[in-house]
Design a protein around this motif. Structure first.
Motif, PDB file in Angstrom:
ATOM      1  N   ARG A  76       0.628  -1.141   0.019  1.00  9.39           N
ATOM      2  CA  ARG A  76      -0.436   0.449   0.162  1.00  9.39           C
ATOM      3  C   ARG A  76       0.628   1.390   0.184  1.00  9.39           C
ATOM      4  NH1 ARG A  76      -0.976   4.147   3.499  1.00  9.39           N
ATOM      5  NH2 ARG A  76      -3.633   5.276   3.390  1.00  9.39           N
ATOM      6  N   GLU A  77       2.103   1.578   0.733  1.00  7.16           N
ATOM      7  CA  GLU A  77       3.239   2.560   1.040  1.00  7.16           C
ATOM      8  C   GLU A  77       3.094   2.446  -0.095  1.00  7.16           C
ATOM      9  OE1 GLU A  77       0.844   1.329   4.263  1.00  7.16           O
ATOM     10  OE2 GLU A  77       2.268   0.872   3.544  1.00  7.16           O
ATOM     11  N   MET A  78       3.698   1.915  -1.358  1.00  4.34           N
ATOM     12  CA  MET A  78       4.521   1.835  -2.638  1.00  4.34           C
ATOM     13  C   MET A  78       3.538   2.947  -3.141  1.00  4.34           C
ATOM     14  SD  MET A  78       7.009  -0.030  -2.136  1.00  4.34           S
ATOM     15  CE  MET A  78       6.557   0.439  -0.326  1.00  4.34           C
ATOM     16  N   PHE A  79       2.206   2.907  -3.346  1.00  8.18           N
ATOM     17  CA  PHE A  79       0.927   3.895  -4.317  1.00  8.18           C
ATOM     18  C   PHE A  79       0.871   4.976  -2.906  1.00  8.18           C
ATOM     19  CE2 PHE A  79       1.361  -0.275  -5.882  1.00  8.18           C
ATOM     20  CZ  PHE A  79       1.911  -0.171  -6.720  1.00  8.18           C
ATOM     21  N   ALA A  80       0.138   4.919  -1.835  1.00 15.73           N
ATOM     22  CA  ALA A  80      -0.363   6.352  -1.223  1.00 15.73           C
ATOM     23  C   ALA A  80       1.282   6.627   0.226  1.00 15.73           C
ATOM     24  CB  ALA A  80      -1.193   5.199  -0.550  1.00 15.73           C
ATOM     25  N   ARG A  81       0.210   7.738   0.544  1.00 13.97           N
ATOM     26  CA  ARG A  81       0.901   8.267   1.709  1.00 13.97           C
ATOM     27  C   ARG A  81       1.332   7.158   3.435  1.00 13.97           C
ATOM     28  NH1 ARG A  81       3.417  12.880   3.179  1.00 13.97           N
ATOM     29  NH2 ARG A  81       3.025  13.711   1.331  1.00 13.97           N
ATOM     30  N   GLN A  82       2.286   7.240   3.480  1.00 12.56           N
ATOM     31  CA  GLN A  82       2.211   6.343   4.264  1.00 12.56           C
ATOM     32  C   GLN A  82       1.733   6.706   5.979  1.00 12.56           C
ATOM     33  OE1 GLN A  82       5.944   3.451   4.592  1.00 12.56           O
ATOM     34  NE2 GLN A  82       5.707   3.337   7.015  1.00 12.56           N
ATOM     35  N   THR A  83       0.817   6.819   6.469  1.00 15.83           N
ATOM     36  CA  THR A  83       0.257   7.384   7.258  1.00 15.83           C
ATOM     37  C   THR A  83      -0.829   6.522   8.663  1.00 15.83           C
ATOM     38  OG1 THR A  83      -2.047   7.287   6.485  1.00 15.83           O
ATOM     39  CG2 THR A  83      -0.604   9.504   6.386  1.00 15.83           C
ATOM     40  N   GLY A  84      -0.411   4.948   8.503  1.00 19.34           N
ATOM     41  CA  GLY A  84      -1.613   4.057   9.129  1.00 19.34           C
ATOM     42  C   GLY A  84      -0.354   3.003  10.040  1.00 19.34           C
ATOM     43  N   GLY A  85      -0.910   2.107  10.642  1.00 18.32           N
ATOM     44  CA  GLY A  85      -0.043   0.730  11.736  1.00 18.32           C
ATOM     45  C   GLY A  85       1.082   1.745  12.663  1.00 18.32           C
ATOM     46  N   PRO A  86       1.229   1.275  12.951  1.00 17.97           N
ATOM     47  CA  PRO A  86       2.005   1.229  14.052  1.00 17.97           C
ATOM     48  C   PRO A  86       3.251   2.598  13.859  1.00 17.97           C
ATOM     49  CG  PRO A  86       3.424  -0.652  13.589  1.00 17.97           C
ATOM     50  CD  PRO A  86       1.610  -0.155  12.821  1.00 17.97           C
ATOM     51  N   PHE A  87       3.797   2.831  12.583  1.00 20.19           N
ATOM     52  CA  PHE A  87       4.639   3.652  12.262  1.00 20.19           C
ATOM     53  C   PHE A  87       4.526   4.554  11.425  1.00 20.19           C
ATOM     54  CE2 PHE A  87       6.744  -0.236  12.695  1.00 20.19           C
ATOM     55  CZ  PHE A  87       8.015  -0.076  13.770  1.00 20.19           C
ATOM     56  N   GLY A  88       3.571   4.243  10.881  1.00 22.30           N
ATOM     57  CA  GLY A  88       2.570   5.633   9.457  1.00 22.30           C
ATOM     58  C   GLY A  88       2.544   6.691  10.397  1.00 22.30           C
ATOM     59  N   ALA A  89       1.661   6.810  11.717  1.00 22.94           N
ATOM     60  CA  ALA A  89       2.089   8.703  12.041  1.00 22.94           C
ATOM     61  C   ALA A  89       3.127   9.070  12.791  1.00 22.94           C
ATOM     62  CB  ALA A  89       1.355   8.116  13.044  1.00 22.94           C
ATOM     63  N   ILE A  90       4.307   8.885  12.366  1.00 23.10           N
ATOM     64  CA  ILE A  90       5.612   9.312  12.182  1.00 23.10           C
ATOM     65  C   ILE A  90       5.769   9.585  11.162  1.00 23.10           C
ATOM     66  CG2 ILE A  90       5.585   9.464  15.285  1.00 23.10           C
ATOM     67  CD1 ILE A  90       7.828   6.734  14.932  1.00 23.10           C
ATOM     68  N   ALA A  91       6.018   8.297  10.565  1.00 25.35           N
ATOM     69  CA  ALA A  91       6.037   8.861   9.222  1.00 25.35           C
ATOM     70  C   ALA A  91       5.878   9.494   7.837  1.00 25.35           C
ATOM     71  CB  ALA A  91       6.106   7.090   8.151  1.00 25.35           C
ATOM     72  N   ASN A  92       4.915   9.170   8.035  1.00 23.32           N
ATOM     73  CA  ASN A  92       3.893  10.731   7.245  1.00 23.32           C
ATOM     74  C   ASN A  92       4.952  10.810   5.988  1.00 23.32           C
ATOM     75  OD1 ASN A  92       1.872  12.154   6.702  1.00 23.32           O
ATOM     76  ND2 ASN A  92       2.397  13.687   7.912  1.00 23.32           N
ATOM     77  N   GLN A  93       4.888   9.996   5.521  1.00 23.32           N
ATOM     78  CA  GLN A  93       6.242   9.866   3.830  1.00 23.32           C
ATOM     79  C   GLN A  93       5.060   9.899   2.682  1.00 23.32           C
ATOM     80  OE1 GLN A  93       9.861   8.210   3.663  1.00 23.32           O
ATOM     81  NE2 GLN A  93       8.554   6.251   3.117  1.00 23.32           N
TER      82      GLN A  93
END
Length: 290
Positions: free
Chosen positions: A87-104
């Motif tokens: 999913r994070e290949m195509f969409a912004r990384q915001t979910g999951g345990p790391f997504g909130a701080i990654a936000n890339q």
């Protein structure tokens, strides 16, 4: 019978001149690349290996993309991030345990037509390897006989982790197709996962898994790597077999030999993740293949 043959001054001179005129055989040179993009999850980003250059993604400045970039002298766009999946290949990384701080941004957005080298390390989060490891550790705390974790997974006759690998294959295929579309001139290398656990024996309490569950986890990882190799072949891209090279360097190996840390790291690296030596080993494999 005539005496020993002697080289005449003229012959010596001609030989020297010929040597000067013949083109020299060039030494093997490192390939030249203009732009390298590294895509992947935490096995690429390098959690807890200092320096952490992108804390939100737990990305190390000494992960294998950084080492390859330095050795080749090629500019690097490293967008690998802990917790990333298809999913994070195509969409912004915001979910999951790391997504909130990654936000890339989506990792594939780093690709351009000028990108000529790409490494891809993907699939572990689709399978849920770390989630499964934690699940097995909970069983191992109270039961070290048999395979309590595997038995729990299979109690309804369905292996959700095996099914997840099968479902992830179409996603990996899609990602590889998109890489080729966005970077048509790129040399693409699929980097598989290094050996995390031994084949059939554990190392409690350093890794608190029952012996039967060690075998189960090892088998799932082998299935994941086989899927990645198959997709590399079907998409006609290169495959870097880190798993084979890391045999015996798993989390139960002595601290000075392992490429993967155990549950209580003794080297720089996150639990059940590559350490600094593992990252250097992967970089060497990639450079050798290039």
């Amino acid at each position: 019978m005539s005496g020993p043959l002697r080289s005449s001054p003229v012959l010596v001179l001609l030989t020297v001149v010929a040597g000067l005129l013949l083109p020299a055989v060039p030494a093997a040179a490192a390939p030249s690349f203009q732009r390298y993009v590294a895509i992947g999850d935490s096995f690429t980003s390098g959690p807890f290996i200092p320096p952490q250059v992108s804390p939100g993604c737990f990305r190390s400045g000494r992960n294998y993309p950084s080492l390859v970039s330095e050795r080749l002298g090629v500019p690097l766009a490293d967008v690998s991030c802990a917790g990333a999946g298809i999913r994070e290949m195509f969409a912004r990384q915001t979910g999951g345990p790391f997504g909130a701080i990654a936000n890339q941004p989506p990792q594939l957005d780093a690709l351009t037509p000028q990108t000529d080298l790409v490494t891809l390390g993907l699939g572990g989060n689709e399978m849920g390897y770390i989630e499964l490891a934690l699940r097995c550790a909970r069983h191992g705390v109270t039961n070290l006989t048999g395979s309590p974790c595997r038995d729990d997974v299979l109690r309804d006759g369905h292996d959700e982790y095996q099914a997840a690998i099968e479902q992830a294959e179409a996603g990996v295929d899609r990602v590889l197709g998109e890489i080729r579309k966005r970077a048509p001139q790129a040399r693409i290398l699929v980097v598989n996962y290094m050996q995390v656990m031994p084949e059939d024996t554990g190392c409690h309490p350093d890794v608190p898994f029952a012996a039967g569950d060690v075998t189960y986890l090892h088998g799932l990882q082998r299935t994941l790597n086989e899927m990645l190799a198959r997709q590399a072949g079907e998409n006609r891209v290169e495959h870097v077999d880190v798993y084979a090279a890391s045999a015996g360097r798993h989390a139960c190996a002595p601290a000075d030999q392992r490429w993967v840390e155990d549950a209580f790291p003794e080297n720089e690296g996150a639990p059940l993740h590559p350490n600094a030596a593992g990252m250097a080993g992967v970089a060497d494999l990639i450079l050798r293949q290039l």
